[in-house]
Design a protein around this motif. Structure first.
Motif, mmCIF file in Angstrom:
data_model
loop_
_atom_site.group_PDB
_atom_site.id
_atom_site.type_symbol
_atom_site.label_atom_id
_atom_site.label_comp_id
_atom_site.label_asym_id
_atom_site.label_seq_id
_atom_site.Cartn_x
_atom_site.Cartn_y
_atom_site.Cartn_z
ATOM 1 N N LEU A 172 15.032 -8.219 -22.051
ATOM 2 C CA LEU A 172 16.141 -8.669 -21.218
ATOM 3 C C LEU A 172 16.358 -7.719 -20.043
ATOM 4 C CD1 LEU A 172 18.394 -10.734 -20.841
ATOM 5 C CD2 LEU A 172 19.859 -9.328 -22.294
ATOM 6 N N PHE A 173 16.225 -6.420 -20.310
ATOM 7 C CA PHE A 173 16.337 -5.437 -19.234
ATOM 8 C C PHE A 173 15.192 -5.615 -18.234
ATOM 9 C CE2 PHE A 173 15.882 -1.010 -17.588
ATOM 10 C CZ PHE A 173 17.121 -0.949 -16.954
ATOM 11 N N ALA A 174 14.002 -5.980 -18.732
ATOM 12 C CA ALA A 174 12.868 -6.231 -17.845
ATOM 13 C C ALA A 174 13.163 -7.394 -16.901
ATOM 14 C CB ALA A 174 11.612 -6.516 -18.673
ATOM 15 N N LEU A 175 13.740 -8.460 -17.442
ATOM 16 C CA LEU A 175 14.100 -9.598 -16.595
ATOM 17 C C LEU A 175 15.159 -9.209 -15.571
ATOM 18 C CD1 LEU A 175 14.214 -12.430 -19.305
ATOM 19 C CD2 LEU A 175 12.403 -11.955 -17.655
ATOM 20 N N LEU A 176 16.113 -8.378 -15.989
ATOM 21 C CA LEU A 176 17.137 -7.910 -15.060
ATOM 22 C C LEU A 176 16.519 -7.086 -13.937
ATOM 23 C CD1 LEU A 176 20.136 -7.527 -14.299
ATOM 24 C CD2 LEU A 176 20.179 -5.548 -15.839
ATOM 25 N N LEU A 177 15.566 -6.229 -14.275
ATOM 26 C CA LEU A 177 14.893 -5.425 -13.255
ATOM 27 C C LEU A 177 14.137 -6.310 -12.267
ATOM 28 C CD1 LEU A 177 13.443 -2.496 -15.416
ATOM 29 C CD2 LEU A 177 15.361 -2.379 -13.817
ATOM 30 N N ILE A 178 13.508 -7.365 -12.773
ATOM 31 C CA ILE A 178 12.782 -8.279 -11.886
ATOM 32 C C ILE A 178 13.748 -8.987 -10.939
ATOM 33 C CG2 ILE A 178 11.432 -10.412 -11.835
ATOM 34 C CD1 ILE A 178 10.065 -9.490 -14.388
ATOM 35 N N VAL A 179 14.884 -9.426 -11.472
ATOM 36 C CA VAL A 179 15.875 -10.120 -10.645
ATOM 37 C C VAL A 179 16.413 -9.198 -9.559
ATOM 38 C CG1 VAL A 179 18.165 -11.168 -10.664
ATOM 39 C CG2 VAL A 179 16.517 -11.766 -12.432
ATOM 40 N N VAL A 180 16.690 -7.947 -9.915
ATOM 41 C CA VAL A 180 17.331 -7.021 -8.968
ATOM 42 C C VAL A 180 16.316 -6.361 -8.037
ATOM 43 C CG1 VAL A 180 18.740 -4.936 -8.762
ATOM 44 C CG2 VAL A 180 19.233 -6.590 -10.569
ATOM 45 N N PHE A 181 15.185 -5.882 -8.590
ATOM 46 C CA PHE A 181 14.263 -5.062 -7.798
ATOM 47 C C PHE A 181 12.893 -5.703 -7.562
ATOM 48 C CE2 PHE A 181 17.007 -2.001 -10.075
ATOM 49 C CZ PHE A 181 17.608 -1.399 -8.975
ATOM 50 N N GLY A 182 12.594 -6.806 -8.224
ATOM 51 C CA GLY A 182 11.260 -7.387 -8.124
ATOM 52 C C GLY A 182 11.181 -8.657 -7.312
ATOM 53 N N GLY A 183 12.102 -8.860 -6.386
ATOM 54 C CA GLY A 183 12.059 -10.043 -5.543
ATOM 55 C C GLY A 183 12.656 -11.268 -6.176
ATOM 56 N N GLY A 184 13.469 -11.083 -7.244
ATOM 57 C CA GLY A 184 14.101 -12.226 -7.890
ATOM 58 C C GLY A 184 15.136 -12.873 -6.996
ATOM 59 N N THR A 185 16.279 -12.192 -6.805
ATOM 60 C CA THR A 185 17.324 -12.722 -5.927
ATOM 61 C C THR A 185 17.869 -11.667 -4.968
ATOM 62 O OG1 THR A 185 19.000 -12.227 -7.619
ATOM 63 C CG2 THR A 185 18.082 -14.459 -7.600
ATOM 64 N N LEU A 218 8.749 -0.617 -12.995
ATOM 65 C CA LEU A 218 9.565 -1.597 -13.717
ATOM 66 C C LEU A 218 9.175 -1.726 -15.195
ATOM 67 C CD1 LEU A 218 10.097 -4.461 -11.091
ATOM 68 C CD2 LEU A 218 11.454 -2.417 -11.535
ATOM 69 N N PRO A 219 7.881 -1.900 -15.541
ATOM 70 C CA PRO A 219 7.568 -2.020 -16.977
ATOM 71 C C PRO A 219 7.890 -0.770 -17.777
ATOM 72 C CG PRO A 219 5.552 -1.929 -15.661
ATOM 73 C CD PRO A 219 6.681 -2.127 -14.707
ATOM 74 N N VAL A 220 7.648 0.425 -17.234
ATOM 75 C CA VAL A 220 7.965 1.651 -17.956
ATOM 76 C C VAL A 220 9.471 1.806 -18.111
ATOM 77 C CG1 VAL A 220 7.901 4.168 -17.821
ATOM 78 C CG2 VAL A 220 5.828 2.857 -17.381
ATOM 79 N N SER A 221 10.227 1.452 -17.077
ATOM 80 C CA SER A 221 11.694 1.504 -17.182
ATOM 81 C C SER A 221 12.191 0.588 -18.292
ATOM 82 C CB SER A 221 12.334 1.103 -15.850
ATOM 83 O OG SER A 221 11.961 1.994 -14.814
#
Length: 354
Positions: A172-185, A218-221
């Motif tokens: 879930l934290f991985a998905l949050l990181l993608i949304v915030v820092f990985g070009g999600g929104t 992101l994956p290590v975080s």
């Protein structure tokens, strides 16, 4: 210590044998073996319905899954996957090959198991090593600071932060990181696919280093967030327990500075509990928590390989991965015992029985 290490290394052999034997027996009773998978594909069925670890369930003189199939074709399929031999003979052949570190060929990937593991291992090692290193580099100093300032505002708000992080699942934290820092929104700062960029080969040496670590952020975080709280609180509680002991009071009475007391006396004893958790932490990060992270970030590592092999009943890959996981786990636990002696030379494992 050398004798103790030798005994532990010798015990690895029967441990591996027992684990392989238990899993071999379980596999024989598992439904939908590779033979049934192949038959189902020939018949245009999505999955195997027959039961058995490789042999097909029979009803009278004919099997449920093989009605209408040429018996010669069925015999060829069983021979292809090695199920034309009795279970005992298959087990003996597998153990002989494993003694030479020959894990055979994958049923469905067209490659040797050792080659597949060698291809996927760098991804899992990258995630595991960096996640463990960052966890310890951050958690130990933070835990010591929390112990020194126990009950302060810093201790309260940092405890709240790490407990929230512990309660959040890694995926879930991985998905949050993608949304915030990985070009999600919001921000598009970090890549979310693969371990390196497509143009990695054309980059300079420094560019390759930067690109590699940029992909790992992101994956290590996401992996670190799970074990971060446990290690921090363990370090804090270990220090609090040691600080209250009589030898600390004596050291302070002798005029030693607070830094000398903490790092000259308390640190060595308090770190024993932390070092004790290192082997389990490494095993969990390497082989337990990386599967979902590998899937989310499109990383082709051992976790994903093992999962796909289990689903498709690719038994050589399943047993080869199991062998590697078990061997690494046992060696890491031995390494943890050796670390004890580095932290506290008073510990003598040679006095322990095997």
């Amino acid at each position: 210590m050398l004798a103790y290490s030798a005994r532990r290394l010798l015990l690895i052999v029967p441990t591996l044998l027992c684990i392989l034997l238990v899993n071999f027996v379980i596999v024989q009773a598992a439904p939908g073996g590779p033979v049934e998978q192949a038959i189902a594909r020939l018949q245009g069925i999505g999955g195997a319905a027959a039961v058995g670890g490789g042999h097909v369930e029979t009803v009278g003189d004919e099997s449920r899954a093989t009605r209408g199939l040429d018996p010669k074709l069925l015999a060829d399929i069983e021979r292809q996957y090695g199920f034309d031999k009795p279970a005992g003979e298959r087990l003996w052949l597998m153990l002989k090959h494993y003694a030479r570190l020959d894990f055979g060929d994958s049923f469905f990937r067209g490659a040797k198991v050792t080659e597949l593991i060698a291809q996927k291992l760098p991804v899992t090692l990258s995630l595991g090593l960096w996640a463990t290193l960052i966890s310890y580099l951050v958690s130990i100093p933070l835990g010591i600071r929390k112990a020194i300032h126990d009950g302060s505002a810093f201790d309260v708000w940092s405890s709240a932060a790490i407990v929230i992080g512990y309660a959040m699942p890694g995926f879930l934290f991985a998905l949050l990181l993608i949304v915030v820092f990985g070009g999600g929104t919001l921000l598009d700062w970090f890549p979310v696919r693969g371990l390196v960029s497509e143009n990695f080969a054309q980059l300079s040496a420094w560019g390759k280093v930067v690109d590699y670590f940029w992909h790992l952020v992101l994956p290590v975080s996401a992996l670190v967030i799970g074990g971060f709280a446990t290690l921090t609180l363990l370090t804090k509680n270990s220090f609090l327990n040691e600080i209250s002991r009589l030898y600390v009071v004596t050291a302070r009475a002798k005029g030693l500075s607070e830094r000398q007391v903490l790092y000259g006396h308390v640190f060595r004893n308090a770190m024993l509990l932390v070092v004790a958790g290192l082997p389990q932490a490494l095993v969990n990060v390497f082989f337990g928590g990386s599967l979902l992270i590998e899937v989310i970030f499109s990383l082709d590592g051992l976790g994903r390989l093992s999962y796909d092999a289990a689903v498709s009943r690719d038994y050589p890959v399943v047993f080869g991965s199991l062998f590697i996981f078990t061997l690494f786990g046992l060696l890491i636990k031995l390494l943890g015992d050796l670390c004890y002696t580095l932290v506290d030379p008073r510990i003598d494992f040679s006095a322990r029985s095997a």
